[in-house]
Design a protein around this motif. Structure first.
Motif, PDB file in Angstrom:
ATOM      1  N   GLU A  20     -18.585  20.429  44.346  1.00 50.15           N
ATOM      2  CA  GLU A  20     -19.168  19.420  45.225  1.00 50.15           C
ATOM      3  C   GLU A  20     -18.332  19.340  46.506  1.00 50.15           C
ATOM      4  O   GLU A  20     -17.106  19.373  46.455  1.00 50.15           O
ATOM      5  N   GLU A  48     -28.395  16.956  53.080  1.00 46.07           N
ATOM      6  CA  GLU A  48     -28.233  15.587  52.583  1.00 46.07           C
ATOM      7  C   GLU A  48     -29.575  15.019  52.131  1.00 46.07           C
ATOM      8  O   GLU A  48     -29.672  14.388  51.082  1.00 46.07           O
ATOM      9  N   ASN A  51     -30.437  16.030  48.855  1.00 47.79           N
ATOM     10  CA  ASN A  51     -29.436  15.587  47.874  1.00 47.79           C
ATOM     11  C   ASN A  51     -28.480  16.698  47.424  1.00 47.79           C
ATOM     12  O   ASN A  51     -27.879  16.619  46.365  1.00 47.79           O
ATOM     13  N   ASN A  54     -23.926  14.848  48.192  1.00 46.18           N
ATOM     14  CA  ASN A  54     -24.055  13.538  47.565  1.00 46.18           C
ATOM     15  C   ASN A  54     -22.658  12.932  47.371  1.00 46.18           C
ATOM     16  O   ASN A  54     -21.888  13.432  46.556  1.00 46.18           O
ATOM     17  N   ARG A  57     -21.494  12.107  43.786  1.00 48.37           N
ATOM     18  CA  ARG A  57     -21.142  13.294  42.995  1.00 48.37           C
ATOM     19  C   ARG A  57     -19.795  13.864  43.419  1.00 48.37           C
ATOM     20  O   ARG A  57     -19.017  14.313  42.581  1.00 48.37           O
TER      21      ARG A  57
END
Length: 151
Positions: A20, A48, A51, A54, A57
């Motif tokens: 991430e 974005e 998603n 995030n 996350r």
């Protein structure tokens, strides 16, 4: 086979497939690759919107990877350096608060495992835990050999 230059979106997705990333991290990593006429902001907005980027996350990923080794203050510092908003950082702090003593105890057990015999050793253990970002109150308890209460 010809050399294929990745688009900004392709590069971003490659980075996101590894772990991430926050928007700020992607901005920093992709900025050197922006070509004339490309709009990095628009690429990140699109990711974005889908998603792919995030903040929650990202925060959970950092907590998962780092909280077993680091105290709350160091984990939160890492979240802030990734450009995460205050609400996300506050939520992470809440999550970490309850486990701070247990996490410090684990780190201390692995590194030292016994209560210091001398003031010098005590200071060494306290400095070590503080450098990992554990709070003073928790550090004192751990170095005194006070295990976290089993819930």
């Amino acid at each position: 086979m010809g050399f294929h230059k990745l688009s900004l979106t392709g590069r971003a997705l490659k980075l996101l497939s590894q772990r991430e990333h926050s928007r700020l991290e992607l901005e920093r990593k992709l900025a050197p690759h922006v070509e004339e006429g490309e709009d990095l902001g628009a690429v990140l907005d699109a990711l974005e919107a889908k998603n792919f980027i995030n903040p929650e996350r990202v925060a959970q990923s950092v907590l998962y990877r780092r909280s077993s080794k680091l105290g709350t203050s160091r984990v939160l510092q890492e979240l802030r350096s990734k450009g995460l908003d205050d609400d996300t950082v506050r939520a992470a702090a809440e999550q970490l608060k309850d486990t701070e003593h247990a996490r410090a105890w684990e780190v201390w057990q692995r590194k030292f495992g016994e209560v210091p015999a001398t003031p010098q050793e005590r200071m060494k253990q306290m400095r070590f835990l503080a450098s990992r970002g554990f709070g003073g109150e928790v550090v004192n308890k751990v170095v005194r050999g006070q295990a976290p209460e089993a819930d």
